[in-house]
Scaffold this motif. Structure first.
Motif, PDB file in Angstrom:
ATOM      1  N   ARG A 175       0.833  -1.205   0.000  1.00 20.30           N
ATOM      2  CA  ARG A 175       0.000   0.000   0.000  1.00 20.30           C
ATOM      3  C   ARG A 175       0.868   1.257   0.000  1.00 20.30           C
ATOM      4  NH1 ARG A 175      -4.614  -0.971   4.424  1.00 20.30           N
ATOM      5  NH2 ARG A 175      -5.337   1.015   3.583  1.00 20.30           N
ATOM      6  N   CYS A 176       2.103   1.075  -0.479  1.00 27.57           N
ATOM      7  CA  CYS A 176       3.014   2.206  -0.661  1.00 27.57           C
ATOM      8  C   CYS A 176       3.200   2.471  -2.150  1.00 27.57           C
ATOM      9  CB  CYS A 176       4.379   1.906  -0.046  1.00 27.57           C
ATOM     10  SG  CYS A 176       4.397   1.790   1.751  1.00 27.57           S
ATOM     11  N   ALA A 177       3.213   3.738  -2.527  1.00 30.06           N
ATOM     12  CA  ALA A 177       3.534   4.128  -3.898  1.00 30.06           C
ATOM     13  C   ALA A 177       4.978   4.610  -3.926  1.00 30.06           C
ATOM     14  CB  ALA A 177       2.602   5.230  -4.373  1.00 30.06           C
ATOM     15  N   VAL A 178       5.755   4.059  -4.841  1.00 34.88           N
ATOM     16  CA  VAL A 178       7.163   4.425  -4.985  1.00 34.88           C
ATOM     17  C   VAL A 178       7.348   5.174  -6.303  1.00 34.88           C
ATOM     18  CG1 VAL A 178       9.490   3.525  -5.381  1.00 34.88           C
ATOM     19  CG2 VAL A 178       8.046   2.527  -3.590  1.00 34.88           C
ATOM     20  N   ALA A 192      10.220  -5.258  -3.249  1.00 35.58           N
ATOM     21  CA  ALA A 192       9.647  -4.998  -1.926  1.00 35.58           C
ATOM     22  C   ALA A 192       8.129  -5.136  -1.926  1.00 35.58           C
ATOM     23  CB  ALA A 192      10.033  -3.604  -1.445  1.00 35.58           C
ATOM     24  N   GLY A 193       7.529  -5.258  -3.113  1.00 32.30           N
ATOM     25  CA  GLY A 193       6.087  -5.421  -3.218  1.00 32.30           C
ATOM     26  C   GLY A 193       5.315  -4.124  -3.298  1.00 32.30           C
ATOM     27  N   CYS A 194       5.989  -3.030  -3.661  1.00 33.16           N
ATOM     28  CA  CYS A 194       5.330  -1.725  -3.743  1.00 33.16           C
ATOM     29  C   CYS A 194       4.740  -1.476  -5.132  1.00 33.16           C
ATOM     30  CB  CYS A 194       6.337  -0.618  -3.429  1.00 33.16           C
ATOM     31  SG  CYS A 194       7.145  -0.760  -1.818  1.00 33.16           S
ATOM     32  N   CYS A 195       3.819  -0.530  -5.204  1.00 32.40           N
ATOM     33  CA  CYS A 195       3.322  -0.053  -6.491  1.00 32.40           C
ATOM     34  C   CYS A 195       4.294   1.010  -6.990  1.00 32.40           C
ATOM     35  CB  CYS A 195       1.926   0.544  -6.339  1.00 32.40           C
ATOM     36  SG  CYS A 195       0.664  -0.655  -5.850  1.00 32.40           S
ATOM     37  N   VAL A 196       4.683   0.933  -8.244  1.00 31.64           N
ATOM     38  CA  VAL A 196       5.778   1.767  -8.737  1.00 31.64           C
ATOM     39  C   VAL A 196       5.347   2.710  -9.846  1.00 31.64           C
ATOM     40  CG1 VAL A 196       8.083   1.747  -9.771  1.00 31.64           C
ATOM     41  CG2 VAL A 196       7.435  -0.037  -8.139  1.00 31.64           C
ATOM     42  N   VAL A 197       5.793   3.953  -9.721  1.00 35.51           N
ATOM     43  CA  VAL A 197       5.683   4.937 -10.793  1.00 35.51           C
ATOM     44  C   VAL A 197       7.104   5.199 -11.283  1.00 35.51           C
ATOM     45  CG1 VAL A 197       5.010   7.267 -11.463  1.00 35.51           C
ATOM     46  CG2 VAL A 197       3.676   6.020  -9.743  1.00 35.51           C
ATOM     47  N   ALA A 198       7.372   4.939 -12.543  1.00 32.91           N
ATOM     48  CA  ALA A 198       8.696   5.170 -13.118  1.00 32.91           C
ATOM     49  C   ALA A 198       8.683   6.459 -13.926  1.00 32.91           C
ATOM     50  CB  ALA A 198       9.100   3.994 -14.010  1.00 32.91           C
ATOM     51  N   VAL A 199       9.652   7.316 -13.638  1.00 33.44           N
ATOM     52  CA  VAL A 199       9.843   8.556 -14.380  1.00 33.44           C
ATOM     53  C   VAL A 199      11.260   8.497 -14.957  1.00 33.44           C
ATOM     54  CG1 VAL A 199       9.621  11.067 -14.305  1.00 33.44           C
ATOM     55  CG2 VAL A 199       8.448   9.677 -12.597  1.00 33.44           C
ATOM     56  N   PRO A 200      11.461   7.821 -16.085  1.00 34.57           N
ATOM     57  CA  PRO A 200      12.819   7.574 -16.585  1.00 34.57           C
ATOM     58  C   PRO A 200      13.613   8.859 -16.785  1.00 34.57           C
ATOM     59  CG  PRO A 200      11.186   6.296 -17.808  1.00 34.57           C
ATOM     60  CD  PRO A 200      10.426   7.271 -16.972  1.00 34.57           C
ATOM     61  N   SER A 201      14.890   8.838 -16.333  1.00 30.81           N
ATOM     62  CA  SER A 201      15.730  10.024 -16.476  1.00 30.81           C
ATOM     63  C   SER A 201      16.778   9.865 -17.574  1.00 30.81           C
ATOM     64  CB  SER A 201      16.435  10.336 -15.144  1.00 30.81           C
ATOM     65  OG  SER A 201      17.251   9.250 -14.739  1.00 30.81           O
ATOM     66  N   VAL A 203      17.841   6.223 -18.886  1.00 25.20           N
ATOM     67  CA  VAL A 203      17.567   5.006 -19.647  1.00 25.20           C
ATOM     68  C   VAL A 203      16.064   4.724 -19.643  1.00 25.20           C
ATOM     69  CG1 VAL A 203      18.061   2.532 -19.818  1.00 25.20           C
ATOM     70  CG2 VAL A 203      19.825   4.096 -18.976  1.00 25.20           C
ATOM     71  N   PRO A 204      15.469   4.388 -20.800  1.00 25.40           N
ATOM     72  CA  PRO A 204      14.024   4.115 -20.862  1.00 25.40           C
ATOM     73  C   PRO A 204      13.624   2.951 -19.953  1.00 25.40           C
ATOM     74  CG  PRO A 204      14.928   4.387 -23.066  1.00 25.40           C
ATOM     75  CD  PRO A 204      16.107   4.315 -22.127  1.00 25.40           C
ATOM     76  N   ILE A 205      12.400   3.020 -19.442  1.00 25.44           N
ATOM     77  CA  ILE A 205      11.828   1.963 -18.610  1.00 25.44           C
ATOM     78  C   ILE A 205      10.473   1.604 -19.204  1.00 25.44           C
ATOM     79  CG2 ILE A 205      10.978   1.328 -16.317  1.00 25.44           C
ATOM     80  CD1 ILE A 205      12.956   3.366 -15.164  1.00 25.44           C
ATOM     81  N   GLU A 206      10.230   0.331 -19.395  1.00 28.39           N
ATOM     82  CA  GLU A 206       8.983  -0.112 -20.005  1.00 28.39           C
ATOM     83  C   GLU A 206       7.902  -0.321 -18.946  1.00 28.39           C
ATOM     84  OE1 GLU A 206       8.401  -0.315 -23.259  1.00 28.39           O
ATOM     85  OE2 GLU A 206      10.445   0.422 -23.588  1.00 28.39           O
ATOM     86  N   PRO A 207       6.635  -0.070 -19.293  1.00 26.45           N
ATOM     87  CA  PRO A 207       5.535  -0.375 -18.365  1.00 26.45           C
ATOM     88  C   PRO A 207       5.476  -1.879 -18.106  1.00 26.45           C
ATOM     89  CG  PRO A 207       4.807   1.062 -20.162  1.00 26.45           C
ATOM     90  CD  PRO A 207       6.160   0.554 -20.540  1.00 26.45           C
ATOM     91  N   ALA A 208       4.939  -2.248 -16.961  1.00 29.27           N
ATOM     92  CA  ALA A 208       4.789  -3.659 -16.609  1.00 29.27           C
ATOM     93  C   ALA A 208       3.696  -3.767 -15.556  1.00 29.27           C
ATOM     94  CB  ALA A 208       6.100  -4.231 -16.079  1.00 29.27           C
ATOM     95  N   ALA A 209       3.327  -4.993 -15.214  1.00 34.73           N
ATOM     96  CA  ALA A 209       2.305  -5.201 -14.190  1.00 34.73           C
ATOM     97  C   ALA A 209       2.748  -4.551 -12.882  1.00 34.73           C
ATOM     98  CB  ALA A 209       2.086  -6.698 -13.988  1.00 34.73           C
ATOM     99  N   GLY A 210       1.888  -3.728 -12.312  1.00 32.33           N
ATOM    100  CA  GLY A 210       2.213  -3.048 -11.069  1.00 32.33           C
ATOM    101  C   GLY A 210       3.131  -1.856 -11.239  1.00 32.33           C
ATOM    102  N   ARG A 211       3.434  -1.502 -12.482  1.00 32.72           N
ATOM    103  CA  ARG A 211       4.347  -0.394 -12.783  1.00 32.72           C
ATOM    104  C   ARG A 211       3.715   0.546 -13.807  1.00 32.72           C
ATOM    105  NH1 ARG A 211       9.373  -2.212 -16.066  1.00 32.72           N
ATOM    106  NH2 ARG A 211       9.575  -3.602 -14.256  1.00 32.72           N
ATOM    107  N   THR A 212       3.721   1.829 -13.488  1.00 35.47           N
ATOM    108  CA  THR A 212       3.205   2.855 -14.389  1.00 35.47           C
ATOM    109  C   THR A 212       4.350   3.769 -14.785  1.00 35.47           C
ATOM    110  OG1 THR A 212       1.059   2.810 -13.271  1.00 35.47           O
ATOM    111  CG2 THR A 212       1.529   4.711 -14.671  1.00 35.47           C
ATOM    112  N   VAL A 213       4.493   4.037 -16.077  1.00 33.06           N
ATOM    113  CA  VAL A 213       5.567   4.894 -16.563  1.00 33.06           C
ATOM    114  C   VAL A 213       4.984   6.229 -17.014  1.00 33.06           C
ATOM    115  CG1 VAL A 213       7.440   5.153 -18.237  1.00 33.06           C
ATOM    116  CG2 VAL A 213       6.902   2.893 -17.299  1.00 33.06           C
ATOM    117  N   VAL A 214       5.552   7.323 -16.513  1.00 34.72           N
ATOM    118  CA  VAL A 214       5.141   8.667 -16.902  1.00 34.72           C
ATOM    119  C   VAL A 214       6.350   9.433 -17.406  1.00 34.72           C
ATOM    120  CG1 VAL A 214       3.228   8.695 -15.257  1.00 34.72           C
ATOM    121  CG2 VAL A 214       5.461   9.599 -14.570  1.00 34.72           C
ATOM    122  N   ARG A 215       6.111  10.557 -18.051  1.00 33.48           N
ATOM    123  CA  ARG A 215       7.212  11.326 -18.631  1.00 33.48           C
ATOM    124  C   ARG A 215       7.836  12.300 -17.648  1.00 33.48           C
ATOM    125  NH1 ARG A 215       3.827  13.597 -23.548  1.00 33.48           N
ATOM    126  NH2 ARG A 215       2.376  13.692 -21.784  1.00 33.48           N
TER     127      ARG A 215
END
Length: 233
Positions: A175-178, A192-201, A203-215
Motif C-alpha cells: 500500500r506504498c507508492a514508490v 519490496a512489493g510496492c506499487c511503482v511509478v517510473a519517471v525515466p531520467s 535510460v528508458p523503462i517499459e511499463p509492466a504489471a504493477g508499474r506505471t511509466v510517466v514522462r
C-alpha cells in the motif's frame, strides 16, 4: 542515522488505501544524474581514462560501490574501489554544495503530500553525507524518514531500503507508492512489493504489471498515486 518520526495513523485522507509515498532522490526529485556522470568523467580523466557513453547507462541509479567497481573493470584504472568511492563522493559534494535543481513537478508534489499529511520517505542509494547535503535544496521537512544507501546491508536493486522505509512509516509495502527514475530503483521497489511509478531520467523503462511509466513528475499528483493502490479507483 535513519530519521524516523512515528506515524499514528497511516490511512490518508478520504479513506484512501494509500498508506505512504516513498521517493527516490537522484534523477527523481533532483536533477543530479548529470552531476554524477560529470563527476565520474572528470575523475577518470584525471586517472588517464575516457568514459564512453555506454558506461553511463550501466552505472545510472546504481550503488556507489557497484558503479566504482564496474568503471574500474571497464577502464582498467589503477585504483581500488574504496579510494575511487572517496574521490567520487568528494567531487560530487563540491557540485552539490553549489545548489541542486529540483526536477519539474517535484516541489509541487512534495507540497501536496505535506498538505494532505501523507507519510513520505526519501529512499536513496546515495550515502548519508550526500543525502544530507541535497536535503538542503529539497527541504528535510518534507520527509518523515530518510534511508541512505550506506545505512542498509543491501541497497538497491535489493528490496531492503524500501522495506525499511515502509516499516519505519508503519505501512504495508503493498500500500506504498514508490516513485523512481532508474531500472535499479524500480527493481528494488517491485521486489519490496510496492506499487511503482517510473519517471525515466537517462535510460528508458517499459511499463509492466504493477508499474506505471510517466514522462515527468508533473503528471504525478496525490489522486494519481491513490489510484495505483489495489482496490482504489
Amino acid at each position: 542515522m535513519t530519521s524516523i518520526i512515528p506515524v499514528l495513523d497511516t490511512r490518508t485522507a478520504e479513506g484512501s488505501a494509500l498508506q505512504a509515498v516513498l521517493l527516490d532522490m537522484d534523477g527523481t526529485l533532483v536533477d543530479t544524474e548529470g552531476f554524477w556522470w560529470d563527476t565520474e568523467v572528470e575523475v577518470f580523466a584525471e586517472l588517464g581514462h575516457v568514459l564512453a557513453e555506454e558506461h553511463r547507462e550501466v552505472v545510472v541509479g546504481g550503488p556507489m560501490t557497484r558503479s566504482a567497481a564496474y568503471l574500474i573493470q571497464a577502464t582498467g584504472a589503477d585504483i581500488a574501489v574504496p579510494d575511487l568511492t572517496l574521490l567520487l563522493n568528494a567531487r560530487f559534494e563540491e557540485l552539490v554544495d553549489r545548489g541542486v535543481p529540483l526536477m519539474p513537478g517535484a516541489a509541487r508534489l512534495l507540497a501536496e503530500l505535506a498538505a494532505h499529511d501523507v507519510p513520505t520517505a526519501l529512499v536513496s542509494a546515495s550515502h548519508r553525507r550526500i543525502i544530507d547535503r541535497v536535503l538542503k535544496s529539497i527541504g528535510s521537512e518534507h520527509f518523515a524518514l530518510t534511508v541512505a544507501g550506506d545505512e542498509v546491508a543491501r541497497t538497491k536493486p535489493h528490496p531492503d531500503p524500501y522495506l525499511l522505509a515502509a516499516a519505519g512509516l508503519g505501512a504495508d509495502p503493498a500500500r506504498c507508492a514508490v516513485v523512481e527514475d532508474t531500472a535499479t530503483g524500480v527493481a528494488a521497489a517491485e521486489a519490496a512489493g510496492c506499487c511503482v511509478v517510473a519517471v525515466p531520467s537517462v535510460v528508458p523503462i517499459e511499463p509492466a504489471a504493477g508499474r506505471t511509466v510517466v514522462r515527468s513528475l508533473e503528471e504525478v499528483d496525490l489522486p494519481f498515486l491513490r489510484s495505483l493502490i489495489p482496490g482504489v479507483r
